[in-house]
Write a protein that holds these residues in place. Structure first.
Motif, PDB file in Angstrom:
ATOM      1  N   GLY A  36       0.781  -1.230   0.000  1.00 53.66           N
ATOM      2  CA  GLY A  36       0.000   0.000   0.000  1.00 53.66           C
ATOM      3  C   GLY A  36       0.811   1.277   0.000  1.00 53.66           C
ATOM      4  O   GLY A  36       0.254   2.371   0.051  1.00 53.66           O
ATOM      5  N   GLU A  61      -1.316  11.782  -3.346  1.00 51.66           N
ATOM      6  CA  GLU A  61      -1.937  10.699  -2.565  1.00 51.66           C
ATOM      7  C   GLU A  61      -3.434  10.639  -2.821  1.00 51.66           C
ATOM      8  O   GLU A  61      -3.984   9.573  -3.091  1.00 51.66           O
ATOM      9  CB  GLU A  61      -1.695  10.911  -1.066  1.00 51.66           C
ATOM     10  CG  GLU A  61      -0.563  10.150  -0.516  1.00 51.66           C
ATOM     11  CD  GLU A  61      -0.409  10.371   0.983  1.00 51.66           C
ATOM     12  OE1 GLU A  61       0.597   9.865   1.492  1.00 51.66           O
ATOM     13  OE2 GLU A  61      -1.235  11.027   1.635  1.00 51.66           O
ATOM     14  N   GLN A  62      -4.078  11.790  -2.742  1.00 55.70           N
ATOM     15  CA  GLN A  62      -5.527  11.825  -2.951  1.00 55.70           C
ATOM     16  C   GLN A  62      -5.895  11.334  -4.344  1.00 55.70           C
ATOM     17  O   GLN A  62      -6.838  10.555  -4.506  1.00 55.70           O
ATOM     18  CB  GLN A  62      -6.056  13.242  -2.734  1.00 55.70           C
ATOM     19  CG  GLN A  62      -6.006  13.682  -1.300  1.00 55.70           C
ATOM     20  CD  GLN A  62      -6.448  15.127  -1.128  1.00 55.70           C
ATOM     21  OE1 GLN A  62      -6.656  15.854  -2.090  1.00 55.70           O
ATOM     22  NE2 GLN A  62      -6.585  15.550   0.118  1.00 55.70           N
ATOM     23  N   GLN A  65      -5.206   7.531  -4.651  1.00 57.89           N
ATOM     24  CA  GLN A  65      -6.168   6.750  -3.869  1.00 57.89           C
ATOM     25  C   GLN A  65      -7.525   6.687  -4.560  1.00 57.89           C
ATOM     26  O   GLN A  65      -8.230   5.692  -4.444  1.00 57.89           O
ATOM     27  CB  GLN A  65      -6.299   7.331  -2.459  1.00 57.89           C
ATOM     28  CG  GLN A  65      -5.069   7.073  -1.621  1.00 57.89           C
ATOM     29  CD  GLN A  65      -5.052   7.865  -0.335  1.00 57.89           C
ATOM     30  OE1 GLN A  65      -5.764   8.850  -0.158  1.00 57.89           O
ATOM     31  NE2 GLN A  65      -4.186   7.453   0.583  1.00 57.89           N
ATOM     32  N   LYS A  66      -7.905   7.723  -5.293  1.00 58.53           N
ATOM     33  CA  LYS A  66      -9.161   7.704  -6.049  1.00 58.53           C
ATOM     34  C   LYS A  66      -9.108   6.640  -7.148  1.00 58.53           C
ATOM     35  O   LYS A  66     -10.090   5.974  -7.426  1.00 58.53           O
ATOM     36  CB  LYS A  66      -9.419   9.061  -6.710  1.00 58.53           C
ATOM     37  CG  LYS A  66      -9.860  10.140  -5.784  1.00 58.53           C
ATOM     38  CD  LYS A  66     -10.076  11.410  -6.590  1.00 58.53           C
ATOM     39  CE  LYS A  66     -10.221  12.614  -5.697  1.00 58.53           C
ATOM     40  NZ  LYS A  66     -10.297  13.865  -6.476  1.00 58.53           N
ATOM     41  N   ARG A  67      -7.951   6.530  -7.788  1.00 57.29           N
ATOM     42  CA  ARG A  67      -7.813   5.640  -8.934  1.00 57.29           C
ATOM     43  C   ARG A  67      -7.349   4.236  -8.560  1.00 57.29           C
ATOM     44  O   ARG A  67      -7.685   3.268  -9.233  1.00 57.29           O
ATOM     45  CB  ARG A  67      -6.826   6.248  -9.933  1.00 57.29           C
ATOM     46  CG  ARG A  67      -7.357   7.503 -10.593  1.00 57.29           C
ATOM     47  CD  ARG A  67      -6.233   8.258 -11.275  1.00 57.29           C
ATOM     48  NE  ARG A  67      -6.682   9.389 -12.059  1.00 57.29           N
ATOM     49  CZ  ARG A  67      -7.017  10.565 -11.561  1.00 57.29           C
ATOM     50  NH1 ARG A  67      -6.975  10.762 -10.266  1.00 57.29           N
ATOM     51  NH2 ARG A  67      -7.401  11.546 -12.341  1.00 57.29           N
ATOM     52  N   ILE A  68      -6.548   4.162  -7.480  1.00 55.03           N
ATOM     53  CA  ILE A  68      -6.002   2.871  -7.028  1.00 55.03           C
ATOM     54  C   ILE A  68      -6.227   2.778  -5.518  1.00 55.03           C
ATOM     55  O   ILE A  68      -5.386   3.219  -4.728  1.00 55.03           O
ATOM     56  CB  ILE A  68      -4.491   2.749  -7.352  1.00 55.03           C
ATOM     57  CG1 ILE A  68      -4.216   3.057  -8.823  1.00 55.03           C
ATOM     58  CG2 ILE A  68      -3.988   1.358  -6.988  1.00 55.03           C
ATOM     59  CD1 ILE A  68      -2.742   3.183  -9.160  1.00 55.03           C
ATOM     60  N   PRO A  69      -7.344   2.233  -5.085  1.00 61.08           N
ATOM     61  CA  PRO A  69      -7.673   2.190  -3.659  1.00 61.08           C
ATOM     62  C   PRO A  69      -6.653   1.440  -2.787  1.00 61.08           C
ATOM     63  O   PRO A  69      -6.595   1.669  -1.582  1.00 61.08           O
ATOM     64  CB  PRO A  69      -9.027   1.483  -3.628  1.00 61.08           C
ATOM     65  CG  PRO A  69      -9.579   1.630  -4.999  1.00 61.08           C
ATOM     66  CD  PRO A  69      -8.406   1.694  -5.916  1.00 61.08           C
ATOM     67  N   GLN A  70      -5.848   0.598  -3.388  1.00 60.49           N
ATOM     68  CA  GLN A  70      -4.848  -0.160  -2.618  1.00 60.49           C
ATOM     69  C   GLN A  70      -3.704   0.724  -2.125  1.00 60.49           C
ATOM     70  O   GLN A  70      -2.933   0.318  -1.263  1.00 60.49           O
ATOM     71  CB  GLN A  70      -4.242  -1.298  -3.457  1.00 60.49           C
ATOM     72  CG  GLN A  70      -5.242  -2.310  -3.938  1.00 60.49           C
ATOM     73  CD  GLN A  70      -5.768  -1.992  -5.339  1.00 60.49           C
ATOM     74  OE1 GLN A  70      -6.036  -0.848  -5.676  1.00 60.49           O
ATOM     75  NE2 GLN A  70      -5.934  -3.017  -6.145  1.00 60.49           N
ATOM     76  N   ALA A  72      -2.205   3.272   0.137  1.00 56.24           N
ATOM     77  CA  ALA A  72      -2.500   3.873   1.440  1.00 56.24           C
ATOM     78  C   ALA A  72      -1.841   5.246   1.565  1.00 56.24           C
ATOM     79  O   ALA A  72      -2.452   6.199   2.043  1.00 56.24           O
ATOM     80  CB  ALA A  72      -2.017   2.963   2.562  1.00 56.24           C
TER      81      ALA A  72
END
Length: 78
Positions: A36, A61-62, A65-70, A72
């Motif tokens: 992550g 990061e934001q 995280q929107k495109r690849i939830p894995q 962290a």
């Protein structure tokens, strides 16, 4: 065959982020992605200012995280 997380991160950064960074001579390199954590190396103008670097990391990061939830979080590496 599907892309690895590292390949996904690299593709997103290359296609969507890198063009804007390259305008001021900056560059982002994906060092590794595991557990992550996306380890990125920043070179150029943005790497010389801690406040700018933190702002960039938070924004990236934001978006990641929107495109690849894995993903962290992002870790900047030297």
């Amino acid at each position: 065959m599907s892309e690895s997380l590292k390949e996904q991160v690299a593709r997103i950064l290359t296609e969507e982020v890198a063009p804007a960074f390259e305008l001021d001579g900056s560059r982002i390199e994906v060092v590794d992605v595991s557990d992550g954590v996306a380890q990125l190396r920043f070179d150029g103008v943005c790497s010389s200012c801690p406040a700018t670097l933190m702002t960039i990391i938070m924004g990236l990061e934001q978006e990641l995280q929107k495109r690849i939830p894995q993903i962290a979080y992002i870790e900047a590496v030297i």
